[in-house]
Design an enzyme around this catalytic site. Structure first.
Site, PDB file in Angstrom:
ATOM      1  N   ASP A 133      -7.939  -0.158  -5.730  1.00 44.82           N
ATOM      2  CA  ASP A 133      -6.658   0.444  -6.075  1.00 44.82           C
ATOM      3  C   ASP A 133      -6.792   1.411  -7.243  1.00 44.82           C
ATOM      4  OD1 ASP A 133      -3.537   0.129  -5.687  1.00 44.82           O
ATOM      5  OD2 ASP A 133      -3.896   0.103  -7.837  1.00 44.82           O
TER       6      ASP A 133
ATOM      7  N   GLU B  48      -6.388   5.595  -6.768  1.00 43.01           N
ATOM      8  CA  GLU B  48      -5.377   6.452  -7.388  1.00 43.01           C
ATOM      9  C   GLU B  48      -6.019   7.485  -8.307  1.00 43.01           C
ATOM     10  OE1 GLU B  48      -3.961   3.641 -11.170  1.00 43.01           O
ATOM     11  OE2 GLU B  48      -2.831   3.627  -9.303  1.00 43.01           O
TER      12      GLU B  48
ATOM     13  N   LYS C 186       0.832  -1.202   0.000  1.00 38.23           N
ATOM     14  CA  LYS C 186       0.000   0.000   0.000  1.00 38.23           C
ATOM     15  C   LYS C 186       0.870   1.256   0.000  1.00 38.23           C
ATOM     16  CE  LYS C 186      -2.975  -2.515  -0.726  1.00 38.23           C
ATOM     17  NZ  LYS C 186      -3.624  -2.454  -2.033  1.00 38.23           N
TER      18      LYS C 186
END
Length: 492
Positions: free
Chosen positions: A232, A236, A169
């Site tokens: 994820d 982002e 992470k």
């Protein structure tokens, strides 16, 4: 909704349960004292092939080599003639001792293959990679992108191999930096999730956990490969990268319009987010940041949070829909075909980022303002991402790491040292594409909707803030903070 029925069994490491809000999750705490168990975790593995020398590939290859010593050979596999060959040699990998080679030869010779090449390359090369895998080996990923791509085109993984994931992470530089900086601090590193997608050998879970422990993860939590790529890619494109990019650009312009100098506008926007705001969240959580403000500051924070949260919620939902529909994955694959002709430009020549270079050169850390308006906007967008992932059923550990911990303990410290523009210009291709696509949306909606709501003569609707103080995230972050290593990342 994602499946929350997650648990695992390990014969090598000590599983424990933590209570996060109304849920119980199984984790494994890391630490260098566990390195002696790694030969057992990798029983039957003589060689681990790390394919790729990007940020994750280079960091993971070095951490694995340093953790495993002579018990398992770690070999880097690269394309013939790759410009990264020399970088790998400089890091101590070489052809003469079998720790550096051509990627398909390394894949064929390895018992465990960690596929850490760019996402667009995964979409292009996966058939050749699968053909080179020997039956009974383990395929490891650090991102679920390939699963998303295969699902879109109606393909799948080979049925005769294990498929696992360990997903740090944090950016690759953080994975390496905290491992090195924490050499004398047990458990120093970047948290990681793990997933077992296929277990054909019966060893998949222990190999995944061994991989995470060897990377230096302070704690490892469970997810699924599907859940990982949804959170994820969405993260982002939201607060981790595109969101913070859009937030600070919108705030910089706002502060300039209010009469601040270029220098002060940058300090109150980007410097405030990546410096004191992130530092306080890292140690004390979002509620600790709020409590650190005086009475007037809390009023400003509450209004800014209330105006920014709806924008963050709308955009994060849209991003999530684009990711789970496959549109974002398709966009990355198509961009990979265009980039040779139309390479991505840099953003750091824009006025704001040129100002930022001067501000960082003259920085006095104690004089960086903790701006309550900036804090409220940033936390409003961050909590909107949290609530989106909760709504879609992701595990709390994953939500906390993908929405908060990765930002304040890995990405934002790098942005603080080198600039938001540096991060946007130097992260993975997938993330860079997402930042360029979605940052303007955050910028525009904050400028066009959130800030006018604050500047109007009408009181700001604080409905979204009413849920802030009692939010489950605060308890989740407190538990996660107890597992946090004492080492803060240092970026030279």
């Amino acid at each position: 909704m994602q499946d929350q029925t997650l648990d695992f069994e390990t014969s090598v490491f000590d599983k424990e349960y933590i209570t996060l809000g109304d849920r119980r999750e199984a984790i494994v705490r890391g630490g260098r004292h566990l390195f002696e168990r790694l030969p057992q975790a990798f029983d039957g593995v003589r060689q681990i092939g790390v394919i790729g020398w990007g940020p994750q590939g280079s960091a993971q290859a070095q951490n694995l080599r340093d953790s495993l010593g002579n018990t398992v050979r770690v070999t880097v596999g690269l394309r013939e003639g790759s410009s990264s060959m020399q970088e790998a040699r400089a890091a101590g990998f070489c052809e003469q001792d079998g720790t550096l080679g051509e990627m398909y030869e390394v894949i064929a010779a390895s018992d465990m293959v960690l596929l850490l090449i760019a996402d667009s390359a995964l979409a292009t090369l996966y058939e050749q990679v699968f053909a080179a895998l020997r039956p009974g080996t383990t395929l490891g990923l650090s991102h679920g992108f390939l699963l998303g791509h295969l699902s879109q085109i109606g393909a799948g993984f080979p049925t005769d191999v294990d498929v696992i994931a360990v997903c740090p992470k944090g950016m690759g530089a953080s994975v390496r930096a905290l491992y090195v900086q924490g050499a004398d601090v047990n458990g120093a590193g970047i948290n990681a999730s793990f997933a077992v997608h296929q277990d054909r050998t019966g060893h998949a879970t222990d190999r995944a956990l061994g991989w995470s422990v060897a990377l230096g993860a302070p704690y490892t939590f469970q997810t699924t490969l599907h859940s990982e790529y949804l959170s994820d890619l969405s993260g982002e494109r939201a607060v981790l990268l595109a969101g913070v990019h859009g937030i600070v650009e919108s705030l910089y312009r706002r502060y300039r319009d209010q009469g601040l100098s270029e220098h002060d506008a940058f300090r109150h926007s980007a410097e405030s987010v990546t410096g004191p705001i992130s530092s306080l969240i890292s140690k004390s959580g979002l509620d600790g940041l709020y409590r650190s403000l005086d009475a007037d500051g809390r009023e400003v924070f509450a209004d800014a949070y209330s105006a920014a949260y709806p924008v963050g919620l709308e955009l994060t939902h849209e991003i999530y829909d684009e990711v789970r529909s496959g549109n974002e994955i398709s966009g990355v694959v198509m961009a990979g075909r265009r980039l040779a002709r139309f390479p991505m430009g840099k953003i750091d020549d824009a006025t704001m980022w040129q100002v930022g270079q001067k501000v960082r050169a003259d920085r006095v850390p104690s004089e960086i303002p903790l701006d309550p308006f900036t804090a409220g906007v940033f936390c409003g967008v961050m909590m909107a991402q949290v609530d989106t992932l909760i709504e879609f059923g992701h595990p709390y550990s994953e939500i906390a790491n993908e929405s908060v911990i990765e930002a304040v303990d890995s990405l934002n410290p790098y942005m603080h040292a080198r600039g938001v523009a540096y991060m946007v210009d130097n992260c993975s291709t997938t993330a860079r594409l997402g930042a360029r696509k979605w940052a303007p949306r955050f910028d525009y909606l904050l400028t066009q909707q959130a800030y006018p709501a604050i500047d109007s003569k009408e009181p700001v609707d604080r409905t979204s803030f009413d849920a802030f103080e009692g939010h489950v995230l605060h308890d989740v972050l407190r538990v996660c903070a107890e597992l946090r290593p004492s080492v803060d990342i240092y970026v030279g």
